[in-house]
Every structure is written in structure tokens, then in C-alpha cells.
Design an enzyme around this catalytic site. Sequence first.
Site, PDB file in Angstrom:
ATOM      1  N   ASP A 282       0.830  -1.201   0.000  1.00 49.10           N
ATOM      2  CA  ASP A 282       0.000   0.000   0.000  1.00 49.10           C
ATOM      3  C   ASP A 282       0.862   1.248   0.000  1.00 49.10           C
ATOM      4  O   ASP A 282       1.537   1.552   0.992  1.00 49.10           O
ATOM      5  CB  ASP A 282      -0.915  -0.010   1.224  1.00 49.10           C
ATOM      6  CG  ASP A 282      -1.966   1.091   1.180  1.00 49.10           C
ATOM      7  OD1 ASP A 282      -2.035   1.815   0.170  1.00 49.10           O
ATOM      8  OD2 ASP A 282      -2.720   1.223   2.155  1.00 49.10           O
TER       9      ASP A 282
ATOM     10  N   ASP B  63      -1.976   5.878  -6.173  1.00 50.78           N
ATOM     11  CA  ASP B  63      -2.348   5.014  -5.052  1.00 50.78           C
ATOM     12  C   ASP B  63      -2.579   3.586  -5.512  1.00 50.78           C
ATOM     13  O   ASP B  63      -3.374   3.337  -6.420  1.00 50.78           O
ATOM     14  CB  ASP B  63      -3.619   5.562  -4.386  1.00 50.78           C
ATOM     15  CG  ASP B  63      -3.996   4.793  -3.134  1.00 50.78           C
ATOM     16  OD1 ASP B  63      -3.096   4.500  -2.329  1.00 50.78           O
ATOM     17  OD2 ASP B  63      -5.186   4.497  -2.959  1.00 50.78           O
TER      18      ASP B  63
END
Length: 478
Positions: free
Chosen positions: A158, A362
Amino acid sequence: MSSPAVRRVVLLSSLLCAGALGFLPCSHAAAVAPGYVAVSAASFVPSSTCSSPDRVPPHRRNGTSAVLRLTHRHGPCAPSRASSLAAPSVADTLRADQRRAEYILRRVSGRAPQLWDSKAAAAVATVPASWGYDIGTLNYVVTASLGTPGVAQTMEVDTGSDLSWVQCKPCAAAPSCYSQKDPLFDPAQSSSYAAVPCGGPVCAGLGIYAASACSAAQCGYVVSYGDGSNTTGVYSSDTLTLSASSAVQGFFFGCGHAQSGLFNGVDGLLGLGREQPSLVEQTAGTYGGVFSYCLPTKPSTAGYLTLGVGGPSGAAPGFSTTQLLPSPNAPTYYVVMLTGISVGGQQLSVPASAFAGGTVVDTGTVVTRLPPTAYAALRSAFRSGMASYGYPTAPSNGILDTCYNFAGYGTVTLPNVALTFGSGATVTLGADGILSFGCLAFAPSGSDGGMAILGNVQQRSFEVRIDGTSVGFKPSSC
């Protein structure tokens, strides 16, 4: 609207395929207009066979590289110990994705989030990345070993998180902890494990990740995510082994003793954000604060995560590079400037002011979010291009409002979609970066002039390289 050239090509193709000129039936692949791409309709159907045993590129295989094969936790390339938990539904995935996107946009705008985000050599360690399901979205996982002796841990990758963590013993059954197929990490069995003490500089450096009180003189941590998931436990250090030749001694991570939310069987999370205590920052002395990743196009293929510059000279040829921008309100995130979009080879008329807020890159957000004016222009142009080929539309799917039914088609022709960033870096998407769940994989979000988000669907097959000053995109890398 589609151009006259496109309409002429489509008309000729239709006449030929309809037999109007005495020819046999054929597919739309017979004539593809400039700015369009024809792909097999079967390519949108998930494969039950692992077709990518190892997709790490040759320039990652020098003598100082560390390469680990990692696979999709639910796909055909998964190891035998992989989680057998069912993947979330499309509806659940899109709902969780919307929560995450809204949360990111609140953070970068400086508005208080509804959930406080506590995540806010040419030596190279390369870890193949693979599809996974965690925190309710279609994301990617890597596997590394933690402790001495090492215990394999499969963790979500992440870029929107700083603190890494895994579930640890003791960990009570739900609701305190969730089910995972791999063995829980047991700190008592690791000779290199140490709990971070309270009152020291490492604990003080946790900032917003610090728990409100210490327990048994051990430093506590807590992280809450945008979809409502959370983890809490003891901030710790141990050896993180990326490969037989690459280990991170004294790696700081959260040893989680209470978790809740949509983690769905993964062992934890590997934070790659811009701030301490991310893996990128902790290993900056070894790998220079440079990392890259390539997200695979399908669950039946694999990609990779690389720490370090790679290659004998540390060069990064073949990348389209754009400047990395600061994000004062949420310094965890990697922000670039989107400047334009083209569809079918035609630049969209979108004022520069619509993109002025920047774009977060992201890995945890699924579909790209665009300012409303930019999304409206993209949707209109894409629908026009698809209408030229007569594809039947399908009902909207949650946040995705431009969907199609390709049943009965052998080949599907799509208008190309390209994203242009500052310094002219252009990312031309493949079919898997344009459509997802049978729909245009973009959605409107926020307001014109606000932040956009580049989701993981649009990053698939590109090697995305991030250092302290820039973000680069290299196509067809996995």
C-alpha cells in the site's frame, strides 16, 4: 464525438461484415481506426490457469538483485497455503473503494476525515507483486519472511500507508482478530524480535500512529483506515527477509493483537508511503529511497515490487517521468500533476484549472477518480467512440456508470485512453486499464481544482518507479 475518419472505417467494416458487398461475416477487428485498439473479448474473462510463472524483467536479475516470486492469493498462481476465502463481490469492492477514495480526498484537502488515519549498491530487493483482496478492494500482495527463523507473511502492498503490520500471537478469535490461512507470527519464537520500549525516540516518532497509553512498558500503535478497518498492538522490531540475499535488520512494524474490518485473510500490510515508518524510509540507507512496482493485468499473472534502483548503473531507461509534488496536508501520499486526457487519439477540452489540485498515485484505490469536468469529458468521448461500433450498453455498476455487454462478440474495439502528466509524461492505457467489471474504470470525485486519484486499474502492466523527486511510468513491464 468520434472523428469522420473513425466513422468511415466503422461504416466500411460494417458493410463488409454485414455482407453488403458480398463478403463473409467478420468481427470488428477487420478494420481498426487510428486511436483505437482491438482486443479479444475472451481477454476480459479470468483465467483458471497460471500463465505467468515469473515476470520479473531481466534488468532486475543482476548479481545484487533479490527476486521473490509472489502470487495472487485467490488466483491460479497462488501457493498451496494461500487463503481460501472467497473474493468480495463487485458491489462490495466498489463500495469499499468509494470509502477509501473519499477518505484520501478528505485528507489531502485538509478537511478532518471521518476516521483519523493513523496511516496517513545499486542493491535491489525485488518482490513480485500479485493480485489480492484486502481492506475490501482489489489490491496487491507480496510475501516476505519475518523473524528468526523466518515465518512467511503475505501482506498487502500500500503506497497510501506508512506503518507496516502483521497479526501476531496472542490473537484472540473474531472479533479481536480475523481468520488467516498462514500461521500467525509468534514473537516468542523469534530470536531477533524486540518490543519497542515506551519513552524512547522510536516510540515518540510514531506520531499519529502512537496509542494513547503504553502497556507493560511496551510502545503501542493504532491504525485506522478509510474503510473502517483498524489494527492495534505492540510496535516492534525484527528481521524482515525479502530474499535469501536481502534482509532488513531491525525492521520496525506493528505486531497486531486486535484487528477488525475487511482484511479478508491477508497476514498484514506493507506500508510504502513517503513518511516514517514506511519500508521505503526505513531502508533508504540501503536502497536510496527508490522503489518501483508493476501491478499485473490479471489474477493469472504476476508482477513485482522492487526496492532500489536496479540495473548495473542505477539508470531508469524507458520511463516517462513526471515531478513528484509535496502533499502538505497528507504527506504520506505520492502526488503528481495530471494535465490532460485524450480519447481515441483526440485531446479532450478540459481547462487546466480542473486538474490544479494534483493527483495521488495510489495502489489501494481501484478505479481512477477525476474532477467532475474532466470525467464528464472523458465519459462523453468514450461513449461516442463505443457507439461507433454499436456495442449494447449495460446497467450502471455502483460508481461505474458507463458499462457494456460484450456477450457474443469475439473481438472488442476500444478507443485508446491516454493520461498526460507534468513534463509531458504520457501513459497510454491498455484495455485492462480502460475497462473493469465491463465498465469504464473511472469515476467522478470531489470538485474541479481538487485532488484526483490514479487507481490501480490504470497502473496495471506499467512499472511505476518512485524516488524522492519523480514518478516514472514504463509500459508493458509485467
